[in-house]
Design an enzyme around this catalytic site. Structure first.
Site, PDB file in Angstrom:
ATOM      1  N   SER A  35     -36.734  -1.489 -78.553  1.00 54.91           N
ATOM      2  CA  SER A  35     -37.493  -2.219 -79.565  1.00 54.91           C
ATOM      3  C   SER A  35     -38.103  -3.507 -79.026  1.00 54.91           C
ATOM      4  O   SER A  35     -37.736  -3.981 -77.964  1.00 54.91           O
ATOM      5  CB  SER A  35     -36.566  -2.578 -80.724  1.00 54.91           C
ATOM      6  OG  SER A  35     -35.693  -3.610 -80.320  1.00 54.91           O
ATOM      7  N   ASP A 184     -22.339  -0.768 -78.432  1.00 55.31           N
ATOM      8  CA  ASP A 184     -23.134  -1.534 -77.474  1.00 55.31           C
ATOM      9  C   ASP A 184     -22.812  -3.023 -77.597  1.00 55.31           C
ATOM     10  O   ASP A 184     -23.702  -3.866 -77.670  1.00 55.31           O
ATOM     11  CB  ASP A 184     -24.624  -1.269 -77.708  1.00 55.31           C
ATOM     12  CG  ASP A 184     -25.478  -1.618 -76.488  1.00 55.31           C
ATOM     13  OD1 ASP A 184     -24.900  -1.828 -75.395  1.00 55.31           O
ATOM     14  OD2 ASP A 184     -26.708  -1.692 -76.626  1.00 55.31           O
TER      15      ASP A 184
END
Ligand code: ADP
Ligand code: MG
Length: 409
Positions: A35, A184
């Site tokens: 992103s 993550d």
């Protein structure tokens, strides 16, 4: 201003016609694999509001434009979010996350759905809204003012660490209570403001519901079937083969597949060994890597190029013996003839003394031992670094640990 950035923002505004009516793009704040994140001003913000501030959340109120169609799962998730948004105030500054079209629609839906499940948790950055134009999806989050990890981690005292990790583990606890694995955990996904001593967890792009990708793994317990499989493994020919014999060349067995998402250097051993039943404990390991980074004042601490290198790095610290046990737990094997990997490895304390140059470097002073508070941090870290995920501390337990329990925030 940077012309490339200007063009990028113009293109973005063209894709989302009308976005200018609500948001004024200010600049780009993040660019990752999945992103680009822009900072923007929400032109419809409530006047008295500054940046997103949780203390004022209770009596807050913000609204988003109603969603017209509620057909797909994504739209339903958005609708739920929108309803929630009605009860809150709209912040002036937002982070607009443009998710790359190369991400699969399922992945995007997943991120938005999980985030909408975590609405209301103070330590997880909430979604304000999200919208789509053809294959482009954008998520809007309150802008959270934070400092780059690299700018403060070297200066952190142990009490600073306690406050930082209390905030992180509060977020992990909320996430794990919902049965969600973040997958993550790393400094760039935990936005921390040292001045406010608060942080929020972001980036649920790789997160998943526990058990989604589930296949039984040997690590899950001592059922008879597992004991039997372990015995078979122990008696297998391969165990007799040292590393000098290499690996079986005509291995016709299907290779193991398991979710290996996450960032190099932060992956738990069970992820590296492709455990098929990964749990929320993988996030605890990654948080441990963050603590080791801060205590050792080295970033990145682990710097492997691939999973095998990552295993070697872990084995160098924990030693071959423990690494073999860990592999065995997941029905895998670990062999190495690398001379730097010893049988027993090193204590975390030693590693920290080395990396902060406090072991006796030949100078008269000798070793500068860890302080009592540093030792407490190490004790906590050892609980995050249990190689066996079943023994590793949970987020809820961590908040009760001496290291985190009595912190002021
Ligand atoms: P990616 O999947 O690309 O890693 P993230 O959600 O982690 O996307 O966002 C990338 C970066 O953008 C973050 O590391 C952070 O610097 C910035 N960012 C993301 N969300 C926010 C937010 N709500 N407030 C401020 N900055 C943010
Ligand atoms: Mg990220």
């Amino acid at each position: 201003a940077d012309p490339v950035l200007q063009e990028d923002m113009l293109k973005f505004q063209e894709t989302f016609k009308g976005i200018n009516e609500r948001f004024r793009l200010i600049g780009r704040i993040g660019e990752g694999t999945f992103s680009t994140v822009y900072k923007a001003e929400d032109l419809l913000y409530e006047q008295y509001d500054n940046e997103w501030d949780l203390e004022e959340k209770e009596n807050s109120q913000w609204t988003s434009p109603p969603l017209k169609k509620r057909r797909t799962g994504l739209q339903q998730a958005l609708a739920n979010m929108d309803e929630y948004a009605q009860q809150r105030r709209r912040p002036k500054y937002v982070a607009i996350k443009k998710i790359y079209v190369t991400s699969s629609p399922l992945r995007i839906l997943n991120e938005i759905e999980l985030l909408s499940k975590l609405q209301g948790c103070d330590s997880v950055c909430p979604l304000i809204t999200a919208f789509r134009h053809t294959d482009q999806v954008v998520a809007v989050l309150p802008y959270f003012k934070h400092t780059d990890f690299r700018d403060y981690f070297r200066k952190m005292t142990v009490p600073d660490m306690q406050i930082y990790f209390r905030s992180l583990f509060t977020a992990l606890n909320a996430t794990h209570e919902e049965g969600i694995l973040h997958r993550d955990i790393k400094p760039t996904n935990f936005l921390y403001d040292p001045a406010k001593k608060r942080g929020v967890l972001v980036d649920f792009g790789l997160a998943e519901k526990e058990g989604t990708d589930y296949k039984p793994c040997l690590c899950e317990g001592g059922s008879q079937r597992h004991d039997e499989r372990r015995r078979r493994l122990q008696n297998s020919v391969a165990v007799g083969m040292g590393p000098s014999n290499g690996y079986p060349k005509n291995d016709s067995r299907p290779s193991r597949r398991a979710n290996r998402a996450g960032t190099r250097g932060f992956r738990a051993p069970e992820v590296l060994f492709k455990c098929t039943a990964q749990t929320t404990k993988i996030d605890i390991w990654s948080a441990g890597v963050m603590l080791l980074t801060i205590l050792s004042r080295r970033f990145p601490f682990f710097n492997s190029a691939d999973d095998v290198e990552a295993m070697i790095e872990i084995a160098t610290i924990f030693g071959i013996k423990k690494m073999k046990q860990c592999a065995y737990l997941h029905g895998a094997m670990f062999e190495s003839n690398i001379p730097t990997i010893s049988e027993k490895g090193f204590s975390i304390e030693k590693i920290i003394l080395w990396s902060t140059c406090r072991n006796d470097g030949g100078k008269d002073g000798g070793e500068i031992p860890l302080t009592d508070e540093e030792k407490l941090a190490v004790r906590f870290l050892e609980r995050c670094f249990e190689l066996d995920p079943n023994k590793r501390i949970s987020a809820a337990e961590a908040l009760e640990h001496d290291f985190l329990r009595d912190t002021m925030y």
